[in-house]
Design an enzyme around this catalytic site. Sequence first.
Site, PDB file in Angstrom:
ATOM      1  N   ARG A 260     -12.156  -9.525  -2.563  1.00 54.73           N
ATOM      2  CA  ARG A 260     -11.814  -9.037  -1.211  1.00 54.73           C
ATOM      3  C   ARG A 260     -11.453  -7.545  -1.282  1.00 54.73           C
ATOM      4  O   ARG A 260     -10.669  -7.128  -2.121  1.00 54.73           O
ATOM      5  CB  ARG A 260     -10.634  -9.844  -0.661  1.00 54.73           C
TER       6      ARG A 260
ATOM      7  N   THR B 258       0.825  -1.221   0.000  1.00 54.08           N
ATOM      8  CA  THR B 258       0.000   0.000   0.000  1.00 54.08           C
ATOM      9  C   THR B 258       0.850   1.258   0.000  1.00 54.08           C
ATOM     10  O   THR B 258       1.909   1.299   0.615  1.00 54.08           O
ATOM     11  CB  THR B 258      -0.969   0.037   1.210  1.00 54.08           C
TER      12      THR B 258
HETATM   13  N1  ASP Z   1      -4.149  -2.263   3.948  1.00 49.16           N
HETATM   14  C1  ASP Z   1      -4.011  -3.009   2.733  1.00 49.16           C
HETATM   15  C2  ASP Z   1      -5.131  -3.984   2.613  1.00 49.16           C
HETATM   16  O1  ASP Z   1      -5.469  -4.620   3.586  1.00 49.16           O
HETATM   17  C3  ASP Z   1      -2.744  -3.759   2.627  1.00 49.16           C
HETATM   18  C4  ASP Z   1      -1.553  -3.113   3.219  1.00 49.16           C
HETATM   19  O2  ASP Z   1      -1.543  -1.940   3.523  1.00 49.16           O
HETATM   20  O3  ASP Z   1      -0.551  -3.786   3.410  1.00 49.16           O
HETATM   21  O4  ASP Z   1      -5.620  -4.173   1.528  1.00 49.16           O
END
Ligand code: ASP
Length: 352
Positions: free
Chosen positions: A245, A217
């Site tokens: 998802r 992210t």
């Molecule tokens: N927060 C993001 C998600 O759950 C993934 C991440 O930030 O690592 O899709």
Amino acid sequence: MRSIGFRFTRLFACSLIGFCSLASAAVSPSPDKPTIAIAIHGGAGTIEKAKFTLEKEQAYRAKLQEAVETGYAVLNKGGSSLDAVVAAINVLENSPFFNAGKGAVYTHEETHELDASIMDGRNRQAGAVAGVKRIENPINLARLVMERSPHVMLAGEGAEQFAREQQVPLVENSLFDTEHRYEALKKAKQKMRDAMEKTPDYQAALGQLEAKFKMGTVGAVALDKEGNIAAGTSTGGMTNKRFGRVGDSPIIGAGTFADNGSCAVSATGHGEYFIRYAVASDICARVQYQGKSVAEAGDEVINQVLKPAGGTGGVVILDAQGNISMPFNTAGMYRASKRNGEPSYVAIFKEE
Ligand code: ASP
């Protein structure tokens, strides 16, 4: 940005000894020049120095620096916080290093599904897209949803249809393919198989996997010379996720939040926890209703609420006075910030 590094060390010490004055986090307002500031992240997780060659570390630092400087340049020319957030995130989305746009992780079905959101602290306008497969820069489409649709979030086909109407070109999903993410998917699938041999419980196996494979992210928060703050987040989600998802990144109040009266937040971490704990809005609510500083509110939510619950990750936070905090409860978080022409602060590991 030494002072910010110092502040984090201080904050870390504070959480060890249990109390500490956070007065050093305050920015002294200048009567002649408005404060401008930006903070970005490129994901949190098991990011340890031992896993980096010198070249790799330098390449990541250079890309973080480029992103923060790009966003800052927008602010410095008098551009809006929204423009700065988008400009910084585009640099990270276009880099294969980070889990957003070009470096997005793979779903179980070996495709990429991208999520993004943006929020304007002036008026709480917000836009988001979820599960898009053919949008090169999802943060730009999230902004169009905010500015040119009556809705906050569009998902999947509907978001792509909207993109067509807005003359946003649709790209092939394979544009997001990278070898290192494909390797990560293969490893994740193997780990799932191994775990399920021991306990044929899919949920338990997925739980174990998440600890290692979920992170990525990118995001940014910015303050412009008009005193407006904004936040944005863009992600490929989680390696080996089920198709359909959706994590916290496109969810206003979970992965992204901005309100001039409190703060701007962009999150990274185990999305399911960030959704259930409404992380971004909880941090800003503590600032607004309890008068906490961004450093105190961020530390409370990330280290005292989320961590004991099993939620891993971090956030970048900024208020309308230019105070910045970037707490995380993982080994590392790719992050950078820049304020008022000071040299940019770029960091990856915990003690920086
Ligand atoms: N927060 C993001 C998600 O759950 C993934 C991440 O930030 O690592 O899709």
